[in-house]
Design a protein around this motif. Structure first.
Motif, PDB file in Angstrom:
ATOM      1  N   GLY A  32      44.878  41.874  37.387  1.00  0.00           N
ATOM      2  CA  GLY A  32      45.010  41.991  38.385  1.00  0.00           C
ATOM      3  C   GLY A  32      46.131  40.982  38.880  1.00  0.00           C
ATOM      4  N   THR A  33      47.018  40.221  39.700  1.00  0.00           N
ATOM      5  CA  THR A  33      47.847  40.113  39.633  1.00  0.00           C
ATOM      6  C   THR A  33      48.132  38.525  39.598  1.00  0.00           C
ATOM      7  N   SER A  34      49.513  37.871  39.115  1.00  0.00           N
ATOM      8  CA  SER A  34      50.193  36.501  38.784  1.00  0.00           C
ATOM      9  C   SER A  34      50.849  36.135  39.971  1.00  0.00           C
ATOM     10  N   ARG A  35      51.001  34.839  39.867  1.00  0.00           N
ATOM     11  CA  ARG A  35      51.847  33.927  40.643  1.00  0.00           C
ATOM     12  C   ARG A  35      52.190  32.218  39.497  1.00  0.00           C
ATOM     13  N   THR A  36      52.963  32.287  39.917  1.00  0.00           N
ATOM     14  CA  THR A  36      53.251  30.768  39.517  1.00  0.00           C
ATOM     15  C   THR A  36      53.122  29.514  39.905  1.00  0.00           C
ATOM     16  N   THR A  82      52.227  30.736  34.770  1.00  0.00           N
ATOM     17  CA  THR A  82      52.028  31.485  35.282  1.00  0.00           C
ATOM     18  C   THR A  82      50.095  31.817  35.156  1.00  0.00           C
ATOM     19  N   CYS A  83      49.481  32.058  36.344  1.00  0.00           N
ATOM     20  CA  CYS A  83      48.735  32.478  36.164  1.00  0.00           C
ATOM     21  C   CYS A  83      48.069  33.683  36.646  1.00  0.00           C
ATOM     22  N   LEU A  84      46.891  34.656  36.127  1.00  0.00           N
ATOM     23  CA  LEU A  84      46.614  36.449  36.257  1.00  0.00           C
ATOM     24  C   LEU A  84      45.169  35.999  36.921  1.00  0.00           C
ATOM     25  N   LEU A 177      46.900  40.363  23.404  1.00  0.00           N
ATOM     26  CA  LEU A 177      47.551  41.062  24.689  1.00  0.00           C
ATOM     27  C   LEU A 177      48.129  40.312  26.004  1.00  0.00           C
ATOM     28  N   VAL A 178      48.984  39.728  26.698  1.00  0.00           N
ATOM     29  CA  VAL A 178      49.347  39.648  27.825  1.00  0.00           C
ATOM     30  C   VAL A 178      50.693  39.910  28.380  1.00  0.00           C
ATOM     31  N   HIS A 179      50.291  40.456  29.074  1.00  0.00           N
ATOM     32  CA  HIS A 179      51.493  41.632  29.625  1.00  0.00           C
ATOM     33  C   HIS A 179      52.095  40.915  31.023  1.00  0.00           C
ATOM     34  N   LEU A 180      53.835  40.444  31.476  1.00  0.00           N
ATOM     35  CA  LEU A 180      53.592  39.427  32.773  1.00  0.00           C
ATOM     36  C   LEU A 180      54.697  40.694  32.973  1.00  0.00           C
TER      37      LEU A 180
END
Length: 638
Positions: A32-36, A82-84, A177-180
């Motif tokens: 998805g997309t990420s935002r803080t 941070t939210c995915l 595993l979380v990749h930002l």
């Protein structure tokens, strides 16, 4: 080309997460997309649109610094919440996923711990002496960081480590595993053994885990089995788990309608370690973001009481914790549109920055009978699984896990585990009815003054079970002359950390003011733990700091002629030379031990308890309180 291959190899795959839930035979892929966002309340959780498939909506990385939302101290390292926001999901069978993940870990350079073993021993000794020894809390978790560096792509390193964790680690609640991506991004990979909190169909659950046995310490055969039984019966290990159980019951007391019900204890077998654990369950109607906020963060990575544990951590730790001690939080919607939450604790994981810097944080739970050497060894053991997955530690010899797992079939193991509950409070072990039977205390109004220990939430549930109407307010909010306090049938001064004789501490000053006012008015008063110590001082008793703190300690005492099993969380105790004391407020009866240490006192219209009647360690807490309060409160005539 598969989605997983694309995520691991394309130049810019965007944010994604790979998750394996406990016992699952598949790998979940989230993209998805990420935002803080600034606050937990801002984490997106959109309503379920007509025809929309239920499931996860947001994966949030909640850093430890988010404790500031609760007004608690922390080192602000700027780590973002941070939210995915999930736009695509897929699944792969575990075998397919393992086949596609890289099977060779890139070379990494081991930089060692940021705090060496000798320095960490000194840190442990200081916390035991200066914090637990001075009544600042019952346990604290102080971490240190194993560091490394790689020149490889963080995605490739994390993917290879994930493969090893999926094939070699056992018993993890989540393997992830979380990749930002981006210059300020992170890549996290790990295997967390512990659910912090989950909500599904209105059922909230927490999972306190404590007590650690390294499999490599077990000799083969029957000798290993005996050593395992010794571990389960070790008072330090039992008390350590009981303390975090009490601390998470405090949290459940806030988020669950009737508090939490205790299930267990159980064994938690990992590949190289075995832990002991409980499950807590309770019904909640809160928004899941509020549930998460009220439970920040687990005592297994902070300590208790939580507010002062946060202060101690901020004083002793050299740098911010980043995501260590926080949570991964998966927020979603079920088929009926209801909110769901699943949030494992962020520990037993590696944090890789875009430049190749690697951090693996590990902490030891420090309790009254901790030793510096054992806590140093515990941090090595807790970091070991992830460091092995990164190729920084050799894999331990195989075979131990299977043998340890087989112990669960031994009746002796089952008996020792079950015996842990023999003298715990049945109030928290049983499912409680919604309605309370009428009794002599029904309808009586109680105001509890919280002195920075949320044991008051548990106390509130116990008093409500007696039919009482309860309100809880912080000590800074209840001043002499307070209208609600004056109108209450009973004022309860609750527990809290610190030295009761510290006249510069605002909480101590406020509690002393409330004690004097209540005694002068001859108005019913109950004081618990710290409140009891302040009451004792007002009655003219001396205060003593114990050589060995009574933190998380169950003890059999004589309580005014009746044998009781009660739970202590105290470093200070009042001391009396006789069983009776004449005061300006009437003659006081005192329950004390052979050394004069005061367990409890009672006088006309007031009483003090050094132990915690609400604790899971107090065997008959509700009955004890019911008997005591019927002597304090005049029973109205029908």
């Amino acid at each position: 080309m598969t989605l997983l291959h694309d995520l691991l190899n394309s130049p810019d795959p965007g944010p994604f997460a790979l998750l394996r839930y406990e016992g699952a035979d598949r790998l979940e892929i989230l993209r998805g997309t990420s935002r803080t966002v600034d606050r937990l309340a801002d984490m997106p959780l959109p309503e379920l649109a007509p025809g929309e498939t239920p499931g996860p909506r947001t994966l949030a990385l909640v850093p430890y610094r988010q404790l500031a939302e609760r007004g608690f101290a922390c080192v602000d390292d700027g780590t973002p919440l941070t939210c995915l926001e999930i736009t695509e999901t897929a699944r792969l069978s575990l075998d397919e996923a393992i086949a596609q993940l890289p099977d060779t870990v890139p070379d990494t350079e081991d930089l060692g711990f940021d705090i060496d073993d000798d320095a960490y021993r000194a840190l442990v000794a200081a916390v035991l002496r200066d914090e637990i020894g001075h009544g600042e809390g019952s346990n604290f978790v102080i971490h240190r960081t194993a560091r490394a560096r790689t020149t490889a792509d963080p995605r490739r390193l994390a993917a290879a480590a994930l493969r090893r964790l999926l094939t070699d680690e056992r018993g993890a609640y989540w393997t992830f595993l979380v990749h930002l991506p981006g210059p300020d991004g992170r890549t996290l990979v790990g295997a967390s053994p512990e659910r912090h909190v989950s909500v599904d169909a209105g059922l909230a659950m927490m999972n306190p885990i404590s007590g650690t046995l390294r499999h490599r310490d077990l000799p083969p055969g029957e000798a290993g089995r005996r050593r395992f039984l010794d571990f389960l019966a070790d008072p330090k290990e039992i008390n350590e788990l009981s303390m975090v159980l009490d601390e998470e019951l405090k949290m459940m007391a806030v988020v669950a309608e009737r508090g939490g019900q205790v299930l267990g204890p159980y064994l938690k077998h990992m590949s190289h370690l075995t832990h002991t654990e409980y499950l807590l369950a309770g019904r909640t109607g809160l928004d899941v973001r509020d549930v998460l906020r009220e439970t920040m963060f687990a005592p297994t990575v902070t300590g208790s009481p939580i507010e002062n544990a946060a202060r101690v951590i901020a004083r002793y730790e050299r740098a911010g914790r980043r995501y260590y001690g926080g949570v991964l939080a998966l927020l979603g919607r079920d088929a009926d549109g209801g909110q769901t939450l699943d949030a494992p604790i962020l520990f037993r994981c590696a944090d890789v920055d875009p430049s190749g810097g690697i951090e693996v944080k590990a902490g030891a739970t420090l309790v009254r009978d901790s030793t510096a050497d054992s806590e140093v060894a515990e941090t090595h053991a807790k970091a070991g699984g992830v460091l092995t997955a990164l190729g920084l530690r050799p894999a331990p010899a195989g075979g131990a896990h299977a043998e340890v797992t087989s112990y669960a079939d031994d009746p002796r193991v089952a008996a020792v585990l079950a015996a842990r509950n023999d003298r715990l409070s049945s109030f928290w072990l049983a499912e409680r009815p919604a309605a309370t039977a009428p009794g002599p205390l029904a309808g009586r109004r109680v105001l509890i003054v919280d002195a920075e220990d949320t044991f008051t939430g548990m106390l509130g549930h116990v008093l409500r079970s007696l039919g009482m109407e309860v309100r809880i307010r912080p000590s800074h909010d209840v001043a002499p002359g307070d209208a609600e306090a004056a109108a209450a049938d009973l004022l309860v001064l609750g527990p809290g950390p610190g030295d009761p004789e510290d006249g510069t501490e605002p909480r101590m000053v406020r509690l002393a003011e409330l004690v004097r006012e209540r005694l002068a008015q001859r108005a019913p008063l109950l004081a618990v733990c710290l409140g009891h110590q302040v009451l004792s001082l007002a009655l003219g008793l001396a205060m003593h700091r114990r050589d060995m703190p009574y933190q998380g300690l169950p003890s059999d005492i004589d309580l005014f002629g009746t044998a009781r099993r009660v739970g202590f969380y105290s470093t200070f105790t009042a001391v009396a030379e006789a069983d009776r004391l004449v005061t300006p407020y009437g003659t006081v009866e005192i329950a004390r031990d052979a050394d004069g240490h005061v367990h409890a006192l009672r006088g006309p219209g007031f009483a003090g308890l050094q132990f915690h009647p609400e604790s899971v360690l107090t065997e008959e807490g509700p009955a004890l309180l019911g008997e005591l309060l019927t002597t304090l409160l005049p029973i109205p005539h029908p």
